[in-house]
Enzyme design. Structure first.
Site, PDB file in Angstrom:
ATOM      1  N   HIS A  49     -30.368 -25.747  -7.368  1.00 59.57           N
ATOM      2  CA  HIS A  49     -29.863 -25.665  -5.998  1.00 59.57           C
ATOM      3  C   HIS A  49     -30.224 -24.354  -5.313  1.00 59.57           C
ATOM      4  O   HIS A  49     -29.680 -24.049  -4.253  1.00 59.57           O
ATOM      5  CB  HIS A  49     -28.340 -25.826  -5.999  1.00 59.57           C
ATOM      6  CG  HIS A  49     -27.859 -27.156  -6.476  1.00 59.57           C
ATOM      7  ND1 HIS A  49     -28.043 -28.316  -5.759  1.00 59.57           N
ATOM      8  CD2 HIS A  49     -27.211 -27.510  -7.611  1.00 59.57           C
ATOM      9  CE1 HIS A  49     -27.515 -29.339  -6.414  1.00 59.57           C
ATOM     10  NE2 HIS A  49     -27.015 -28.882  -7.545  1.00 59.57           N
ATOM     11  N   GLU A 157     -23.106 -36.369 -14.593  1.00 60.06           N
ATOM     12  CA  GLU A 157     -22.639 -36.138 -13.226  1.00 60.06           C
ATOM     13  C   GLU A 157     -22.927 -37.329 -12.314  1.00 60.06           C
ATOM     14  O   GLU A 157     -23.176 -37.156 -11.123  1.00 60.06           O
ATOM     15  CB  GLU A 157     -23.256 -34.854 -12.662  1.00 60.06           C
ATOM     16  CG  GLU A 157     -24.769 -34.773 -12.743  1.00 60.06           C
ATOM     17  CD  GLU A 157     -25.323 -33.478 -12.166  1.00 60.06           C
ATOM     18  OE1 GLU A 157     -24.567 -32.741 -11.501  1.00 60.06           O
ATOM     19  OE2 GLU A 157     -26.519 -33.212 -12.367  1.00 60.06           O
ATOM     20  N   ASP A 183     -20.711 -33.812  -8.448  1.00 59.37           N
ATOM     21  CA  ASP A 183     -21.716 -34.857  -8.274  1.00 59.37           C
ATOM     22  C   ASP A 183     -21.228 -36.206  -8.782  1.00 59.37           C
ATOM     23  O   ASP A 183     -21.609 -37.249  -8.245  1.00 59.37           O
ATOM     24  CB  ASP A 183     -23.027 -34.464  -8.958  1.00 59.37           C
ATOM     25  CG  ASP A 183     -23.922 -33.647  -8.039  1.00 59.37           C
ATOM     26  OD1 ASP A 183     -24.120 -34.073  -6.894  1.00 59.37           O
ATOM     27  OD2 ASP A 183     -24.395 -32.586  -8.457  1.00 59.37           O
TER      28      ASP A 183
END
Length: 269
Positions: A49, A157, A183
């Protein structure tokens, strides 16, 4: 010179002790070194990310972790054999692979991280993990050591992971599974809550712990808020590797206190 390594994390995990780390998003060595000063066990370095890639910037973060005595775990960009292999060749203690949904993807993670006979990792002696083929280098010892000491950590996730959980956990070579409550919640379109108070999220973490532990696999999960009560709750639940917040969170908390002090002083003027 032999490659610097961190065996403390693995030794604690083998003894069944809880281990603690933090996530690092900033791309700076400073918070990693500070975390090492305060005795954390692992650095969860994010390349999924953030602008950080598995390149010279990541190499710097991995080396800072090793020198600070905190084991570097690199979250790569996905099931990508080059990211996985390069992270380990740079000296990372393990790789965290996001959004694994099937046993086939889990096998791909292991294949990229482990040498034969467990996986199909490609090799080159001209890297840090191999001590650059320095004095006494032997391919057989190098590959055996890497297989025994480097962690493969897929992330649970998504609802697809839990649809396929038994098949995924049967994949040989998985050491730890990291539970991602945000997530998972996004995949199920339910409220996002890192504290995992949502009944469904809590149930999925319990399912993961039960099934992973039955196969000798450890479980990692975030501790939000990172306070004693949350640590105790996760330990009682059976979480082995506890993520105590992240560098961006701690910066926000510090600057929030600064803003509150400024506003309070202004009101009292």
């Amino acid at each position: 010179m032999a490659v610097p390594e961190n065996h403390t994390l693995l030794e604690k995990m083998k003894r069944g002790e809880s281990v603690f780390g933090s996530t690092f998003y900033s791309g700076s060595t400073t918070p990693i070194e500070i975390a090492g000063n305060w005795g954390l066990d692992f650095a969860f370095i994010d390349a999924e990310h953030t602008p950080t890639n598995v390149d010279r910037d990541m190499e710097k973060l991995v080396m800072a972790s090793l020198l600070a005595g905190i084991a570097p775990l690199v979250r790569v960009r996905g099931v990508n054999q080059w990211d996985i292999r390069k992270s380990l060749e740079m000296g990372a203690t393990g790789v965290i692979v996001p959004y694994v949904k099937t046993a086939e993807e889990a096998r791909a993670c292991v294949s990229a991280a482990k040498f034969m006979p467990i996986g199909r990792r490609g090799g080159d002696a001209g890297c840090r993990a191999a001590s650059y083929a320095g004095p006494g280098f032997q391919w057989s010892k190098y590959m055996e050591h890497e297989n025994a000491t480097k962690l493969v950590i897929p992330m649970a996730e998504s609802f697809e992971f839990f649809d396929n959980i038994d098949e995924i956990l049967e994949v040989e070579g998985i050491d730890v599974v990291n539970f991602g409550p945000a997530d998972y919640s996004i995949s199920r379109q339910i409220p996002i809550d890192y504290s995992m108070k949502n009944a469904e999220v809590d149930e999925k973490l319990s399912e993961l712990i039960e099934k992973a532990h039955a196969r000798g696999i450890k479980v990692m999960a975030p501790c939000i808020p990172p306070v004693a009560e949350s640590v105790t709750a996760l330990q009682k639940k059976g979480v082995d590797m506890i993520i105590m917040g992240n560098d961006v969170m701690f910066l926000n908390q510090g600057y929030q206190r600064a803003r509150e002090a400024i506003d309070s002083a202004a009101k009292g003027a």
